[in-house]
Design a protein around this motif. Structure first.
Motif, short mmCIF file in Angstrom:
data_model
loop_
_atom_site.label_atom_id
_atom_site.label_comp_id
_atom_site.label_asym_id
_atom_site.label_seq_id
_atom_site.Cartn_x
_atom_site.Cartn_y
_atom_site.Cartn_z
N ALA A 110 -1.98 7.42 13.09
CA ALA A 110 -3.04 6.75 13.84
C ALA A 110 -3.90 5.84 12.96
O ALA A 110 -4.71 5.09 13.47
N SER A 111 -3.70 5.91 11.65
CA SER A 111 -4.52 5.08 10.78
C SER A 111 -3.71 4.61 9.58
O SER A 111 -2.71 5.20 9.20
N LEU A 112 -4.20 3.51 8.99
CA LEU A 112 -3.62 2.93 7.79
C LEU A 112 -4.75 2.79 6.79
O LEU A 112 -5.83 2.29 7.13
N ARG A 113 -4.52 3.24 5.58
CA ARG A 113 -5.52 3.08 4.53
C ARG A 113 -4.94 2.14 3.48
O ARG A 113 -3.81 2.31 3.05
N VAL A 114 -5.74 1.15 3.12
CA VAL A 114 -5.37 0.23 2.05
C VAL A 114 -6.31 0.56 0.89
O VAL A 114 -7.52 0.67 1.06
N LEU A 115 -5.72 0.74 -0.28
CA LEU A 115 -6.46 1.19 -1.44
C LEU A 115 -6.11 0.33 -2.64
O LEU A 115 -4.94 0.01 -2.85
N TRP A 116 -7.11 -0.06 -3.40
CA TRP A 116 -6.89 -0.79 -4.65
C TRP A 116 -7.48 0.07 -5.75
O TRP A 116 -8.65 0.44 -5.71
N VAL B 49 0.40 -4.04 9.54
CA VAL B 49 0.13 -3.67 8.14
C VAL B 49 -0.14 -4.93 7.32
O VAL B 49 -1.07 -4.96 6.51
N ALA B 50 0.64 -5.98 7.54
CA ALA B 50 0.45 -7.23 6.79
C ALA B 50 -0.92 -7.85 7.10
O ALA B 50 -1.61 -8.33 6.19
N ARG B 51 -1.33 -7.82 8.36
CA ARG B 51 -2.65 -8.35 8.72
C ARG B 51 -3.77 -7.53 8.06
O ARG B 51 -4.75 -8.09 7.56
N CYS B 52 -3.61 -6.20 8.06
CA CYS B 52 -4.62 -5.33 7.43
C CYS B 52 -4.70 -5.59 5.94
O CYS B 52 -5.79 -5.67 5.36
N SER C 171 -3.93 -8.36 4.37
CA SER C 171 -4.55 -9.67 4.20
C SER C 171 -6.06 -9.58 4.36
O SER C 171 -6.82 -10.13 3.55
N GLU C 172 -6.49 -8.84 5.36
CA GLU C 172 -7.94 -8.66 5.60
C GLU C 172 -8.59 -7.92 4.42
O GLU C 172 -9.69 -8.26 3.98
N PHE C 173 -7.92 -6.92 3.90
CA PHE C 173 -8.42 -6.16 2.76
C PHE C 173 -8.55 -7.06 1.53
O PHE C 173 -9.57 -7.04 0.84
N LEU C 174 -7.52 -7.87 1.28
CA LEU C 174 -7.54 -8.75 0.10
C LEU C 174 -8.59 -9.85 0.24
O LEU C 174 -9.12 -10.33 -0.76
N ASP C 175 -8.89 -10.24 1.48
CA ASP C 175 -9.98 -11.19 1.70
C ASP C 175 -11.33 -10.55 1.36
O ASP C 175 -12.22 -11.20 0.80
N ALA C 176 -11.48 -9.26 1.69
CA ALA C 176 -12.74 -8.55 1.43
C ALA C 176 -12.89 -8.17 -0.04
O ALA C 176 -14.00 -8.12 -0.56
N TYR C 177 -11.76 -7.87 -0.71
CA TYR C 177 -11.77 -7.49 -2.12
C TYR C 177 -10.83 -8.42 -2.88
O TYR C 177 -9.71 -8.04 -3.23
N PRO C 178 -11.24 -9.65 -3.14
CA PRO C 178 -10.34 -10.59 -3.80
C PRO C 178 -9.91 -10.09 -5.18
O PRO C 178 -10.72 -9.57 -5.93
N LEU C 179 -8.64 -10.23 -5.46
CA LEU C 179 -8.10 -9.78 -6.73
C LEU C 179 -8.08 -10.91 -7.76
O LEU C 179 -7.51 -10.76 -8.83
N GLY C 180 -8.66 -12.02 -7.40
CA GLY C 180 -8.70 -13.15 -8.32
C GLY C 180 -7.32 -13.78 -8.48
O GLY C 180 -6.55 -13.87 -7.55
#
Length: 169
Positions: A101-107, A143-146, A148-157
């Motif tokens: 029911a959920s997806l977690r993206v972690l850096w 998953v790809a949209r999530c 992308s949204e995560f990387l927009d919020a936490y840019p990796l430079g």
């Protein structure tokens, strides 16, 4: 195995009514409780049948032989090596929740055995029901949209990450 539900057990002939709530009850509740519990006992033979059925379902799902609504949903995954504690670098992790029911993206940045610890950054996304029950392509698009949204919020430079499929196992 015959099933006798809890209400049926209480309503056996000769069981006096419970004056407080108007429900029938047994004069010897420990026997009644034991009778209920006995319905949930599983023999070794039954456990082996359940085990074999589960294993068969997992193998079918992994080979793509599953029916449209498989009993077990599986995606093949591969582990190239086990961690040894000296890993270093930045890693992006995608984790589907246990229920799907959920997806977690972690850096997370790993510094190996030396150095300071850097707190991970993460974000959880709820997976819509239609995506959970839809075709795999729909899930991977989500998953790809999530990601992308995560990387927009936490840019990796300007960091670049090797493409997973380019790695050799």
């Amino acid at each position: 195995m015959d099933f006798t539900g809890p209400v049926e057990l209480w309503q056996k002939e000769g069981a006096p009514g419970c004056p407080q709530k108007g429900l029938p009850c047994s004069p010897d509740s420990s026997e009644l409780v034991q009778e209920c519990l006995n319905q949930f006992k599983v023999t070794t033979t039954q456990l082996r049948q359940i085990q074999a059925s589960l294993l068969r379902s997992m193998e079918q799902a992994l080979t793509g032989q599953a029916s449209p609504a498989p009993a077990v949903r599986m995606l093949p995954t591969y582990v190239g090596s086990t961690p040894h504690g000296t890993e270093q670098g930045d890693f992006v992790v995608l984790e589907l929740g246990a229920t799907g029911a959920s997806l977690r993206v972690l850096w997370v940045t790993l510094t190996g055995v030396e150095g300071h610890r850097i707190e991970p950054r993460s974000r959880e996304f709820l997976i819509p029901q239609e995506v959970m029950l839809g075709p795999g392509q729909q899930l991977f698009d989500f998953v790809a949209r999530c990601l992308s949204e995560f990387l927009d919020a936490y840019p990796l430079g300007s960091q670049e990450y090797p493409h997973f499929l380019d790695q050799r196992f």
